[in-house]
Motif scaffolding. Structure first.
Motif, PDB file in Angstrom:
ATOM      1  N   THR A 154       0.852  -1.195   0.000  1.00  0.00           N
ATOM      2  CA  THR A 154       0.000   0.000   0.000  1.00  0.00           C
ATOM      3  C   THR A 154       0.881   1.235   0.000  1.00  0.00           C
ATOM      4  OG1 THR A 154      -0.083   0.053   2.416  1.00  0.00           O
ATOM      5  CG2 THR A 154      -1.859  -1.131   1.291  1.00  0.00           C
ATOM      6  N   PRO A 155       0.365   2.374  -0.503  1.00  0.00           N
ATOM      7  CA  PRO A 155       1.174   3.600  -0.501  1.00  0.00           C
ATOM      8  C   PRO A 155       1.601   4.022   0.903  1.00  0.00           C
ATOM      9  CG  PRO A 155      -0.720   3.829  -1.945  1.00  0.00           C
ATOM     10  CD  PRO A 155      -0.911   2.550  -1.195  1.00  0.00           C
ATOM     11  N   GLY A 156       0.753   3.782   1.885  1.00  0.00           N
ATOM     12  CA  GLY A 156       1.063   4.252   3.237  1.00  0.00           C
ATOM     13  C   GLY A 156       1.983   3.332   4.016  1.00  0.00           C
ATOM     14  N   GLN A 157       1.810   2.040   3.860  1.00  0.00           N
ATOM     15  CA  GLN A 157       2.557   1.062   4.666  1.00  0.00           C
ATOM     16  C   GLN A 157       3.672   0.363   3.903  1.00  0.00           C
ATOM     17  OE1 GLN A 157       1.986   0.666   7.984  1.00  0.00           O
ATOM     18  NE2 GLN A 157       0.539   2.347   7.740  1.00  0.00           N
ATOM     19  N   GLY A 158       3.730   0.559   2.606  1.00  0.00           N
ATOM     20  CA  GLY A 158       4.770  -0.111   1.832  1.00  0.00           C
ATOM     21  C   GLY A 158       4.479  -1.589   1.684  1.00  0.00           C
ATOM     22  N   LEU A 159       5.538  -2.389   1.627  1.00  0.00           N
ATOM     23  CA  LEU A 159       5.413  -3.833   1.456  1.00  0.00           C
ATOM     24  C   LEU A 159       5.449  -4.509   2.815  1.00  0.00           C
ATOM     25  CD1 LEU A 159       7.776  -4.017  -1.552  1.00  0.00           C
ATOM     26  CD2 LEU A 159       5.668  -5.317  -1.508  1.00  0.00           C
ATOM     27  N   GLN A 160       4.370  -5.201   3.135  1.00  0.00           N
ATOM     28  CA  GLN A 160       4.299  -5.882   4.424  1.00  0.00           C
ATOM     29  C   GLN A 160       4.044  -7.363   4.224  1.00  0.00           C
ATOM     30  OE1 GLN A 160       1.328  -3.185   6.459  1.00  0.00           O
ATOM     31  NE2 GLN A 160       2.997  -3.148   7.947  1.00  0.00           N
ATOM     32  N   PHE A 161       4.771  -8.167   4.969  1.00  0.00           N
ATOM     33  CA  PHE A 161       4.690  -9.620   4.883  1.00  0.00           C
ATOM     34  C   PHE A 161       3.391 -10.124   5.507  1.00  0.00           C
ATOM     35  CE2 PHE A 161       5.944 -13.920   4.872  1.00  0.00           C
ATOM     36  CZ  PHE A 161       5.774 -14.455   6.149  1.00  0.00           C
ATOM     37  N   LEU A 162       2.701 -10.978   4.755  1.00  0.00           N
ATOM     38  CA  LEU A 162       1.449 -11.569   5.250  1.00  0.00           C
ATOM     39  C   LEU A 162       1.695 -12.952   5.840  1.00  0.00           C
ATOM     40  CD1 LEU A 162      -0.824 -10.393   2.363  1.00  0.00           C
ATOM     41  CD2 LEU A 162      -1.483 -10.180   4.764  1.00  0.00           C
ATOM     42  N   PHE A 163       2.121 -13.879   4.991  1.00  0.00           N
ATOM     43  CA  PHE A 163       2.457 -15.225   5.458  1.00  0.00           C
ATOM     44  C   PHE A 163       3.268 -15.969   4.409  1.00  0.00           C
ATOM     45  CE2 PHE A 163      -2.289 -14.798   5.267  1.00  0.00           C
ATOM     46  CZ  PHE A 163      -2.438 -14.966   3.905  1.00  0.00           C
ATOM     47  N   GLU A 164       3.856 -17.084   4.862  1.00  0.00           N
ATOM     48  CA  GLU A 164       4.690 -17.906   3.991  1.00  0.00           C
ATOM     49  C   GLU A 164       4.341 -19.374   4.194  1.00  0.00           C
ATOM     50  OE1 GLU A 164       7.409 -20.075   4.957  1.00  0.00           O
ATOM     51  OE2 GLU A 164       8.334 -20.403   2.990  1.00  0.00           O
ATOM     52  N   TYR A 165       4.268 -20.091   3.083  1.00  0.00           N
ATOM     53  CA  TYR A 165       3.973 -21.517   3.118  1.00  0.00           C
ATOM     54  C   TYR A 165       5.108 -22.291   2.470  1.00  0.00           C
ATOM     55  CZ  TYR A 165      -0.755 -20.398   4.499  1.00  0.00           C
ATOM     56  OH  TYR A 165      -1.840 -19.931   5.193  1.00  0.00           O
TER      57      TYR A 165
END
Lengths: 113, 114
Positions: free
Chosen positions: B38-49
């Motif tokens: 997002t423009p405000g938060q940048g790249l944020q990790f959600l999850f990894e499988y």
């Protein structure tokens, strides 16, 4: 905990001029460092990476970055930019055994004709 | 060799609805990660499988969930959509068990919540 700081959110530069995009990281363990580039409406493409060995790494399109452990930096440089280099650049860090990347907030490079 | 494929590319949903995004990794890759941009938060990790097991999860509410199938394809689901969930969702695949090798990203799914 790991984090990445990209000090410049926007960098305008004239065509054929040199550029440096700054990246500093914070980590208590050994790190692996990456630069990714993102063009509009696209995903991320790996530009270059430092895993081990030589601290100076190069990409095929003229970019280079140097891993500086004492300054915890991984700045990206190019001696002469082209219009096609206009994009957003992200620095990222991870560590041994980790399975996700921590990204900086990105630097938008705009090359001016 | 085909790259990481994300479907759909664009999606418009209404607040309160749920959405499922799909990611097909590069053939042979067993690790799939998801990121929200997002423009405000940048790249944020959600999850990894990795091999159908979630190994790591970022700091997102329980409305965000995912899974990985035996063929390594992955889906993420967002329930009870909020306006703030509007973002570019990126999937990355990797051949290794850890991220110290190259992660290949898809073109993303742009989700707009109205």
């Amino acid at each position: 905990a790991q984090s990445v700081t990209q000090l410049d959110s926007q960098v305008p530069v004239f065509e054929e001029a040199p550029v440096e995009l700054r990246c500093n990281y914070s980590s208590s363990v050994s790190v692996y460092l990456f630069w990714y580039v993102q063009y509009p409406n696209q995903g991320l493409q790996l530009l270059l990476k430092y895993l081990s060995g030589s601290t100076l790494v190069e990409s095929i399109n003229g970019f280079e970055a140097e891993f500086n452990k004492s300054q915890t930096s991984f700045h990206l440089r190019k001696p002469s930019v082209h219009i096609s280099d206009t994009a957003e650049y992200f620095c990222a860090v991870t560590s041994t055994g980790a399975n996700n990347l921590f990204f900086g907030t990105g630097t938008r490079l705009t090359v001016i004709p | 060799k085909a790259g990481v494929t994300q479907t759909p590319r664009y999606l418009i949903k209404t607040r309160g609805q749920q959405v499922t995004l799909s990611c097909s990794p590069i053939s042979g890759h067993r690790s799939v990660s998801w990121y929200q941009q997002t423009p405000g938060q940048g790249l944020q990790f959600l999850f990894e499988y990795f091999s159908e097991t979630q190994r790591n999860k970022g700091n997102f509410p329980g409305r965000f969930s995912g899974r990985q199938f035996s063929n390594s394809r992955s889906e993420m689901n967002v329930s009870t959509l909020e306006l703030g969930d509007s973002a570019l969702y990126l999937c990355a695949s990797s051949s290794a068990a850890a991220m110290n090798t190259e992660a290949f990203f898809g073109q993303g799914t742009r989700l707009t919540v109205v």
